[in-house]
Design a protein around this motif. Structure first.
Motif, PDB file in Angstrom:
ATOM      1  N   GLY A   1     -12.574  -3.611  -2.534  1.00 46.52           N
ATOM      2  CA  GLY A   1     -11.511  -4.599  -2.668  1.00 46.52           C
ATOM      3  C   GLY A   1     -11.694  -5.470  -3.895  1.00 46.52           C
ATOM      4  O   GLY A   1     -11.858  -4.979  -5.018  1.00 46.52           O
ATOM      5  N   SER A   2     -11.707  -6.775  -3.679  1.00 45.07           N
ATOM      6  CA  SER A   2     -11.777  -7.730  -4.799  1.00 45.07           C
ATOM      7  C   SER A   2     -13.207  -8.110  -5.172  1.00 45.07           C
ATOM      8  O   SER A   2     -13.421  -8.995  -5.991  1.00 45.07           O
ATOM      9  CB  SER A   2     -10.990  -8.997  -4.451  1.00 45.07           C
ATOM     10  OG  SER A   2     -11.569  -9.636  -3.327  1.00 45.07           O
ATOM     11  N   GLU A   3     -14.201  -7.438  -4.563  1.00 44.16           N
ATOM     12  CA  GLU A   3     -15.592  -7.729  -4.919  1.00 44.16           C
ATOM     13  C   GLU A   3     -15.807  -7.475  -6.411  1.00 44.16           C
ATOM     14  O   GLU A   3     -15.449  -6.418  -6.915  1.00 44.16           O
ATOM     15  CB  GLU A   3     -16.560  -6.844  -4.128  1.00 44.16           C
ATOM     16  CG  GLU A   3     -16.697  -7.210  -2.667  1.00 44.16           C
ATOM     17  CD  GLU A   3     -17.645  -6.270  -1.929  1.00 44.16           C
ATOM     18  OE1 GLU A   3     -18.000  -6.599  -0.799  1.00 44.16           O
ATOM     19  OE2 GLU A   3     -18.011  -5.210  -2.484  1.00 44.16           O
ATOM     20  N   SER A   4     -16.381  -8.435  -7.093  1.00 42.67           N
ATOM     21  CA  SER A   4     -16.594  -8.262  -8.533  1.00 42.67           C
ATOM     22  C   SER A   4     -18.068  -8.201  -8.895  1.00 42.67           C
ATOM     23  O   SER A   4     -18.441  -7.593  -9.898  1.00 42.67           O
ATOM     24  CB  SER A   4     -15.922  -9.399  -9.310  1.00 42.67           C
ATOM     25  OG  SER A   4     -16.402 -10.647  -8.853  1.00 42.67           O
TER      26      SER A   4
ATOM     27  N   ASN B   1     -25.076  -9.825  -6.643  1.00 37.95           N
ATOM     28  CA  ASN B   1     -24.405  -9.906  -5.342  1.00 37.95           C
ATOM     29  C   ASN B   1     -25.388 -10.379  -4.277  1.00 37.95           C
ATOM     30  O   ASN B   1     -26.478  -9.812  -4.134  1.00 37.95           O
ATOM     31  CB  ASN B   1     -23.818  -8.536  -4.979  1.00 37.95           C
ATOM     32  CG  ASN B   1     -22.960  -8.599  -3.730  1.00 37.95           C
ATOM     33  OD1 ASN B   1     -23.464  -8.753  -2.628  1.00 37.95           O
ATOM     34  ND2 ASN B   1     -21.657  -8.472  -3.922  1.00 37.95           N
TER      35      ASN B   1
ATOM     36  N   ARG C   1     -16.503 -14.374   2.871  1.00 38.78           N
ATOM     37  CA  ARG C   1     -16.946 -13.497   1.781  1.00 38.78           C
ATOM     38  C   ARG C   1     -17.069 -12.045   2.242  1.00 38.78           C
ATOM     39  O   ARG C   1     -16.896 -11.108   1.455  1.00 38.78           O
ATOM     40  CB  ARG C   1     -18.309 -14.005   1.267  1.00 38.78           C
ATOM     41  CG  ARG C   1     -18.934 -13.178   0.160  1.00 38.78           C
ATOM     42  CD  ARG C   1     -20.293 -13.748  -0.237  1.00 38.78           C
ATOM     43  NE  ARG C   1     -21.277 -13.602   0.811  1.00 38.78           N
ATOM     44  CZ  ARG C   1     -21.981 -12.487   1.056  1.00 38.78           C
ATOM     45  NH1 ARG C   1     -21.785 -11.415   0.310  1.00 38.78           N
ATOM     46  NH2 ARG C   1     -22.878 -12.442   2.017  1.00 38.78           N
TER      47      ARG C   1
ATOM     48  N   GLU D   1     -13.626  -8.367   3.385  1.00 35.15           N
ATOM     49  CA  GLU D   1     -13.186  -7.041   2.947  1.00 35.15           C
ATOM     50  C   GLU D   1     -14.133  -5.938   3.406  1.00 35.15           C
ATOM     51  O   GLU D   1     -13.704  -4.806   3.613  1.00 35.15           O
ATOM     52  CB  GLU D   1     -12.996  -7.038   1.430  1.00 35.15           C
ATOM     53  CG  GLU D   1     -11.789  -7.890   1.042  1.00 35.15           C
ATOM     54  CD  GLU D   1     -11.442  -7.798  -0.425  1.00 35.15           C
ATOM     55  OE1 GLU D   1     -10.679  -6.894  -0.779  1.00 35.15           O
ATOM     56  OE2 GLU D   1     -11.952  -8.634  -1.193  1.00 35.15           O
TER      57      GLU D   1
END
Length: 325
Positions: free
Chosen positions: A209-212, A218, A267, A270
């Motif tokens: 998903g939107s994990e960058s 991380n 957090r 997702e």
């Protein structure tokens, strides 16, 4: 602060969650205070007691019994695994004690809350071993020849309705117990009926998903390497990545129904959706549900127990436990 060398520290959303020093000293600043069990909780009427089922390794449990409608009543059993990223919190903390009292009362179930060994003193997979031993111990009570026999389970446990579940790291453990149950039979043919997966702690080397942030940037990556430094495959180990290259098929999950709960501001949201979708697409034949509270974050049901949102979640879980009746 200790004068000796700081070896490691791991943050959470509130600050530093654990510090490890060269002399072996470990600080867990965010552990909530522990509380004793109660013969009858004044708010809920739930009784609780502690029992040690193994001394080598030490595996302890806190059991909760709701107020019964009659002396011979049988109620569902919920084996619960607390959260805390595998390295902090305990089944005996005030946070989890209050939560279990509430859920045991509202769902009218026996809860067996497992105090598994924590990393880094006991690196993973120790917690999975302890949790499986606890689950086997519970199942052994479906006949009258259990070791360290517990009367609450023998007299009041309905072994046709055994549930497992947990929050965060505990949800990860619950998933892995359902996988274990597909490979190894529980005593006396006991089956896991349902699994409650709340804000599950999973990860992989590929972002979702939107994990960058990936790799050492991380927090999930940092935590996994802290709690299981020798993990084959690193963050893609099947215990952490349930769809990784070495992971067993989710089609084999050893239970009849699952509810996955996520928070819209969490957090880990997702990853929870990712897990839900993976189970849905796996060919698993059970009943699968998803519950999302859009405006809440991680473990809100523990941090904010008296809110309408928490009450809504508890009601949904009560319905999940009892819907077939």
């Amino acid at each position: 602060m200790h004068a000796n060398t700081l070896i490691a520290e791991i943050p959470n959303q509130f600050g530093i969650a654990i510090r490890v020093f060269g002399d072996g000293t470990i600080e867990r600043p965010f552990n909530t205070p522990t509380v004793p069990p109660s013969s009858q909780d004044p708010k809920t009427g739930v009784s609780s007691k502690d029992i040690t089922i193994s001394h080598n390794p030490t595996i302890s449990l806190r059991l909760y019994l709701p107020k019964l409608k009659h002396p011979h009543e049988k109620v569902p059993i919920f084996v619960y695994f607390h959260g805390g990223a595998f390295y902090f919190e305990t089944a005996f903390s005030q946070l989890y004690h209050n939560h279990c009292n509430t859920f045991a009362s509202q769902a009218h179930i026996i809860i067996v809350s497992v105090d598994y060994r924590l990393a880094p003193e006991h690196p993973l997979p120790a917690c999975y071993h302890d949790s499986w031993e606890a689950l086997k111990w519970v199942a052994s009570h479906s006949t009258n020849n259990a070791t360290h026999a517990e009367p609450w389970l023998i007299e009041h446990g309905d072994f046709s309705r055994v549930f497992i579940g947990g929050n965060s790291a505990g949800a990860n453990i619950a998933h892995n117990m359902a996988i274990c149950a597909s490979d190894e039979a529980l005593p006396n043919g006991v089956k896991i009926y349902g699994a409650i997966i709340i804000h599950p702690f999973f990860h992989s080397s590929s972002p979702v998903g939107s994990e960058s942030l990936t790799g050492e940037q991380n927090i999930s990556y940092l935590i996994w390497n802290f709690v299981y430094p020798s993990a084959p495959g690193g963050v893609d180990n099947p215990l952490f990545n349930p769809v990784g290259p070495e992971a067993p098929s989710l089609e084999r999950l050893g239970c009849s129904k699952i509810i996955v709960c996520v928070g819209g501001k969490d957090r880990l949201r997702e990853r929870g959706i990712w897990y839900y979708e993976a189970v849905k697409e796996s060919g698993w034949q059970g009943q699968l549900e998803l519950f999302e509270e859009e405006d809440e974050g991680h473990d809100y049901q523990l941090q904010k127990p008296d809110t309408e949102k928490t009450e809504k979640l508890i009601k949904r879980l009560v319905s999940f436990v009892h819907h077939h009746e």
